[in-house]
Design an enzyme around this catalytic site. Structure first.
Site, PDB file in Angstrom:
ATOM      1  CG  ASP A  31      46.212  19.321 -64.046  1.00  0.00           C
ATOM      2  OD1 ASP A  31      46.944  18.452 -64.002  1.00  0.00           O
ATOM      3  OD2 ASP A  31      46.021  20.450 -63.276  1.00  0.00           O
ATOM      4  CE1 TYR A  32      46.429  27.779 -63.340  1.00  0.00           C
ATOM      5  CE2 TYR A  32      45.822  26.904 -61.224  1.00  0.00           C
ATOM      6  CZ  TYR A  32      46.236  28.014 -61.859  1.00  0.00           C
ATOM      7  OH  TYR A  32      46.082  29.362 -61.145  1.00  0.00           O
TER       8      TYR A  32
END
Ligand code: GLC
Length: 715
Positions: free
Chosen positions: A267-268
């Site tokens: 994820d980011y």
């Protein structure tokens, strides 16, 4: 399966340098202006030319993606195309209802419709890959991301996830991915993100193996079996180990037990966050731990690209693991057809919603709505109503996109309730007032009936949007009370992204319609239901608690040794609150009435060995429309293993069917129960699924409090 491209992958891999291999595992986010004249950020352009860029997220538009693609394909040494990813969660141009609403339809065709429309729109815009479906089962209405989920039940979440994966990708073997109207899916967030303590985003999840495998993993297993091409790691820890470097979940379960052949994307900045988690000392160690334990592509942070060469030289990452990760990424690029056709046809771009996609979104929204209350048949509104007041802060709101809406939210307003009511009742005098209680009351006094539109604005939903209090925000209940005080008929329409505590004013409202954040056609869909063009048939995919103090509160709970009892003191309950939720999972009313009969089993008992051989039991129940108008009912089947080596939930949804019946019509609904419905995973970390002898209670009805029961004995 994606492995069918492995000969091509192997040949290409053999020609790649270590730097190019590390580059394929890097995804960077577009930070420029995607509008006309926007430039590519220097970092992305340089990486593309150097063949050090596997993927870009947040860039769309056939021209803009083609311009960047040309740098990679025509200027880099090996010409490996870039994979373009974007959050297309419930619509690209055509915003469909939020995922929680789509789950409320209890009809996978609704989620499939969203995915099909989204895939065609996104692919035409140069997007190859969506970070969807999100399938985090959650008991946490305080958590803003419940809006993106399919609610509190693993079975419903799995059904919706499969519908989305197929809608985005086509056939489970990945053979449809090269089509111009298909995109790769991403099962997220792996895993147990919905268990964040306190509902606070990114928070700790300390979960037992049995809860992990019985509650959080099933939707992911179903999505992988449906061919999900990628998986996204979750921000949280799982029993003390961050999901971004959790070998048990990403390698042992996902890649070994399930034989997943796609890739796991972080994820980011999730890789970088391993340092903040207190799991890695620095970025280099974070990259080494993440890759070694099963992560394949790094989103936005660049530790693997920055430190990969030194990590390889020091033996802190292995070339085998590195090449396995790169192979997984290249497989998808071959499956998407990017090596043979890396560019998007700019003349075929879809540039906005069409009448057909709007109609699909409108139908999906109406099908997702849940009628919570309808005393004295206030609904449907009479077409003969001569004066209607439409009041409240969201009465004329043109942003019902909800959280994680696609690029359409920037260019296309949603239909307001006010405009739609005016369209639906052209002969009526339709008055409007906003959030002011006194003005709303004045409008109500002057009208035959009032539509009160209250709820949450989209910013209170989604990522980093936890609420400690889940009442209607900003004192909107005062507006409802002011309208109620007029004594005139009214209906409350909720436009929200989570369960709300509504008990404070519920008694005063004759009718309540849960409309959720319903997307681009929200107003039209709400009016369709309010005026009876559509008879609501949705059901709650989440419990509505009476108080935030009750959370976590969910239908599929364990019995405890002292189950709730309204009279007994020494049982599991609160001194200051009645037991149970305001509205239970699976609940929803209709403008007609239905009755369900007693369940009938094809056999009273079955041997566990027979189940292991694939035999099953059939349960039949009759449902009838006992009212005056056509309508939908969702017949639900729940299982309860009354005595098991791991205590089982008092109810587990294992089947549902939404049926449409005319007045007086009845239908036999059939469910098949096999080993996968009657057993459970134990606490064995190596994964042991058991079906145990003994009594199974089966309940059928129209919500999770169903009482019609029959017994099945496993021998
Ligand atoms: C966000 C979300 C994730 C999303 C990703 C890319 O932080 O957690 O669901 O897909 O970043 O936007």
């Amino acid at each position: 399966m994606l492995r069918s491209h492995d000969d091509q992958v192997k040949e290409l891999l053999g020609r790649m340098t270590a730097e190019e291999k590390l580059g394929q595992l890097q995804q960077l986010t577009w930070t420029g202006d995607t509008g006309p004249g926007g430039g590519q950020t220097a970092e992305i352009e340089a990486a593309a030319r150097a063949g050090r860029l596997g993927s870009v997220l947040n860039l769309n538009g056939a021209k803009w993606t083609n311009d960047l693609q040309r740098l990679a394909v025509e200027e880099s040494r090996l010409g490996i195309p870039i994979l373009f990813g974007l959050d297309v969660v419930h619509g690209f141009w055509t915003t469909f209802p939020i995922p929680l609403a789509q789950a409320a339809a209890f009809d996978p065709a609704v989620a499939a419709a969203d995915a099909e429309v989204s895939a065609a729109e996104a692919r035409s815009q140069g997007v190859h890959w969506t970070f969807s479906p999100m399938m985090d089962v959650t008991h946490e209405p305080r958590w803003g991301r419940i809006a993106e989920s399919s609610g509190e039940d693993p079975y419903l979440s799995a059904v919706v996830a499969v519908a989305k994966v197929r809608g985005y990708q086509g056939p489970a073997d990945g053979s449809g991915l090269a089509s111009k109207d298909r995109i790769a899916s991403c099962a997220k967030h792996f895993v147990a993100y919905g268990g964040a303590e306190g509902g606070r985003d990114y928070n700790t999840v300390d979960v037992s193996e049995q809860r992990l495998r019985n509650h959080y993993l099933p939707p992911f297993k179903a999505a992988i079996d449906a061919g999900a091409a990628t998986v996204m790691a979750a921000f949280n820890t799982v029993a003390g180990v961050p999901a971004h470097a959790n070998a048990h979940t990403m390698t042992t379960i996902l890649k070994q037990e399930w034989d997943f052949d796609g890739f796991v994307v972080s994820d980011y900045t999730g890789v970088a966050e391993l340092v903040a988690h207190g799991f890695a000392e620095d970025g280099a160690e974070a990259a080494a731990l993440a890759l070694t334990h099963g992560l394949d592509m790094e989103m936005v942070s660049t530790h693997l690209a920055d430190h990969g060469a030194e990590l390889l030289a020091a033996g802190r990452i292995g070339m085998d693991r590195l090449e396995d990760a790169v192979a997984r990424v290249l497989r998808l690029k071959f499956a998407l057809g990017l090596f043979t056709n890396p560019y998007t046809d700019e003349s075929a771009e879809i540039t906005g919603p069409t009448a057909a996609t709007r109609a699909a979104a409108r139908a999906a929204a109406a099908r997702s709505m849940v009628l919570l209350k309808n005393d004295d048949a206030v609904l449907p509104l009479a077409p003969s109503a001569t004066s209607i007041a439409v009041v409240g802060p969201f009465a004329d709101c043109a942003d019902q996109h909800g959280t994680w809406a696609g690029p359409g939210r920037l260019r296309f307003e949603t239909v307001s309730v006010l405009d739609a009511v005016r369209e639906a009742a052209p002969g009526a005098d339709v008055r409007h007032s906003g959030a002011d209680p006194a003005m709303a009351a004045a409008a109500a006094r002057a009208a035959d009936v009032t539509v009160v539109v209250v709820g949450e604005h989209s910013g209170l939903s989604g990522e980093a949007a936890a609420r400690s209090d889940i009442d209607l925000p900003d004192g909107q209940h005062r507006l409802i009370e002011a309208v109620a005080a007029t004594g005139k008929p009214f209906v409350v329409v909720l436009v929200n992204g989570r369960p709300l505590t509504i008990g404070g004013w519920l008694h005063a409202a004759p009718a309540v319609l849960e409309a959720w954040h319903a997307g681009i056609e929200a107003g039209h869909a709400i009016a369709d239901v309010l005026f009876g063009a559509v008879n609501p048939g949705g059901k709650l995919p989440v419990s509505f608690p009476r108080s935030v103090g009750q959370i976590p509160l969910y239908y599929n709970h364990e019995s405890t040794g002292r189950p709730y009892d309204p009279v007994e003191r020494y049982v599991s309950k609160y001194l200051d609150l009645p037991g149970g939720p305001q509205f239970t999972f699976g609940y929803g009313l209709s403008y007609t009435t239905f009755a369900t009969g007693e369940p009938q089993l094809s056999r009273e008992e079955i041997a566990v060995d027979a189940l292991a051989r694939g035999e099953s039991v059939e349960l039949t129940v009759t449902v009838s429309n006992t009212g005056e108008r056509i309508g939908d009912e969702v017949v639900q089947l729940y299982v309860h293993d009354v005595a098991a080596s791991v205590t089982q939930p008092v109810r587990r949804l294992r089947g549902f069917e939404r049926v449409t019946l005319g007045p007086g019509e009845e239908r036999a609904v059939r469910f098949r129960l096999g080993a996968e419905d009657l057993g459970f995973w134990t606490n064995d970390p190596s994964g042991t699924y058991v079906v145990e002898r003994g009594r199974i209670d089966l309940y059928v009805g129209t919500d999770s409090s169903a009482s019609a029961r029959c017994e099945l004995r496993l021998t």
